[in-house]
Design an enzyme around this catalytic site. Structure first.
Site, PDB file in Angstrom:
ATOM      1  N   LYS A 165      51.444  49.469  29.072  1.00 24.05           N
ATOM      2  CA  LYS A 165      51.611  48.053  28.727  1.00 24.05           C
ATOM      3  C   LYS A 165      52.873  47.863  27.887  1.00 24.05           C
ATOM      4  O   LYS A 165      53.673  46.963  28.129  1.00 24.05           O
ATOM      5  CB  LYS A 165      50.393  47.556  27.939  1.00 24.05           C
ATOM      6  CG  LYS A 165      49.349  46.879  28.789  1.00 24.05           C
ATOM      7  CD  LYS A 165      49.607  45.386  28.810  1.00 24.05           C
ATOM      8  CE  LYS A 165      49.112  44.647  30.021  1.00 24.05           C
ATOM      9  NZ  LYS A 165      47.710  44.772  30.297  1.00 24.05           N
ATOM     10  N   LYS A 172      46.789  46.527  48.538  1.00 23.02           N
ATOM     11  CA  LYS A 172      45.616  46.416  47.663  1.00 23.02           C
ATOM     12  C   LYS A 172      45.193  44.940  47.591  1.00 23.02           C
ATOM     13  O   LYS A 172      46.060  44.057  47.512  1.00 23.02           O
ATOM     14  CB  LYS A 172      46.025  46.917  46.280  1.00 23.02           C
ATOM     15  CG  LYS A 172      44.977  46.856  45.209  1.00 23.02           C
ATOM     16  CD  LYS A 172      45.610  47.403  43.915  1.00 23.02           C
ATOM     17  CE  LYS A 172      45.010  46.839  42.667  1.00 23.02           C
ATOM     18  NZ  LYS A 172      43.713  46.936  42.284  1.00 23.02           N
ATOM     19  N   LYS A 182      44.741  39.074  43.774  1.00 21.97           N
ATOM     20  CA  LYS A 182      45.075  37.657  43.674  1.00 21.97           C
ATOM     21  C   LYS A 182      46.591  37.446  43.739  1.00 21.97           C
ATOM     22  O   LYS A 182      47.080  36.529  44.390  1.00 21.97           O
ATOM     23  CB  LYS A 182      44.549  37.182  42.325  1.00 21.97           C
ATOM     24  CG  LYS A 182      44.444  35.715  42.155  1.00 21.97           C
ATOM     25  CD  LYS A 182      43.797  35.433  40.808  1.00 21.97           C
ATOM     26  CE  LYS A 182      43.431  33.985  40.672  1.00 21.97           C
ATOM     27  NZ  LYS A 182      42.551  33.747  39.526  1.00 21.97           N
TER      28      LYS A 182
END
Ligand code: TRP
Ligand code: SF4
Length: 328
Positions: free
Chosen positions: A114, A195, A198
């Site tokens: 991250k 994959k 959204k």
């Protein structure tokens, strides 16, 4: 049957769920709820660790819960709640923060990834570093034994186990060491063979009507070597066939489809129509249930669930505060 072991799992808020979520996570929850004393919750605080915009939080939480209940997570069987309703998670998070070495957190691979992604590093906040501590609180405030999670969460769970060992050695054996129950990752790819996600806009949502699903399935790419119906195909490289494998339970029918394809007895359009028929059987009860669940009903159920969750979490905090001599 008295269920002895406690199982807990949470999901971050992401809005409408798709069939990848269903076959990867939800189906598992629906089965596990009957085996264990189960707690399922919406991790809305965790959603704040990497974004500040909360404008969709309410609607997305309701939609997720609607999907959960529609697929068979049963609030009479499992305790379903929202993280922010049960303040004990925050209280325990604070206490665990006192015994968790920062090094454990800064070395966590998900944290390091991250940090790499965040440009200029200006938004690395304390909450993001503490993500695994909050997750540990979520789990152990119910003294849970089993935690169904995807592989991406294993590093967090490892930290949870270390925090538990440390706590128990300082203050007494209050918490069981939670173990991961690995959820089989869903074999379902998105409509475009990537994959299902959204952000790729390649999903079939549990809330999609059959008309829309038909529009999504019919143009799907099949075995590219099958230009004409008379060309034999290879189902093992065809994404439509992988959908058949999850929606069609009967081995016999699956073999018929395989044969039809390899021996050029059925065309891809027919094959997709067979799939759509199966999918409509799958979706029918889910859509019916979805349409019956009003927002008010969902909110009521989750408030009840949160109250029930608070009872167990409250017991744990009583034990913890006593063990730490914070209540007299
Ligand atoms: N971190 C989990 C995820 O992103 C969500 C989560 C939060 C969780 N708290 C949890 C999962 C406790 C299991 C147990 O998927
Ligand atoms: Fe895929 Fe079915 Fe066409 Fe075979 S017949 S290539 S399995 S869509």
């Amino acid at each position: 049957m008295q269920k002895e072991k406690v199982l807990l799992s949470g999901n971050r808020v992401s809005g409408n769920l798709h069939i990848g979520h269903y076959f990867g996570v939800l189906k598992n929850y629906v089965e596990l709820q009957h085996k264990y004393k189960s707690y399922f919750f919406i991790a809305n605080w965790h959603g704040l660790t990497d974004r500040h915009d909360t404008s969709q939080m309410r609607d997305f939480s309701i939609e997720m819960l609607r999907d959960w209940f529609a697929v068979g997570i049963d609030p009479e069987v499992a305790t379903v709640f929202i993280q922010s309703y049960v303040k004990e998670h925050a209280e325990l998070n604070l206490l665990l923060g006192m015994i968790t070495p920062v090094g454990w957190l800064s070395r966590c691979p998900t944290y390091k990834d991250k940090v790499k992604d965040i440009e200029g590093k200006e938004t690395i906040n304390l909450g993001l570093l503490g993500y695994p501590v909050l997750m540990t609180s979520d789990i152990i405030v119910y003294r849970a034994h089993h935690v169904p999670v995807g592989e991406d969460q294993l590093a967090h769970l490892e930290i949870s186990r270390e925090i538990v060992r440390r706590f128990n050695s300082f203050y007494g054996e209050i918490f069981p060491e939670p173990s991961a129950v690995l959820t089989k990752t869903s074999k379902l790819l998105g409509l475009d063979n990537r994959k299902m996600s959204k952000s790729y806009d390649n999903c079939i949502y549990l809330s999609d009507e059959m008309d829309l699903i038909t529009k999504k399935i019919m143009p799907m790419v099949t075995d590219p070597a099958r230009k004409r119906k008379t060309d034999p195909g290879n189902p093992d490289i065809c994404n439509v066939y992988s959908y058949h494998k999850v929606f069609e339970q009967s081995e016999e029918t699956l073999n018929e489809i395989r044969e039809g394809c390899t021996q050029a007895k059925i065309g891809c359009v027919d094959c997709k129509k067979i799939l759509l028929k199966k999918m409509s059987e799958f979706f029918e009860p889910i859509h019916k249930k979805r349409s019956e669940l009003t927002d008010d009903y969902i909110i009521d159920i989750v408030k009840e669930g949160s109250k029930k969750a608070s009872e167990r979490a409250g017991e744990t905090m009583e034990m913890v505060n006593k063990a730490m001599n914070l209540i007299l």
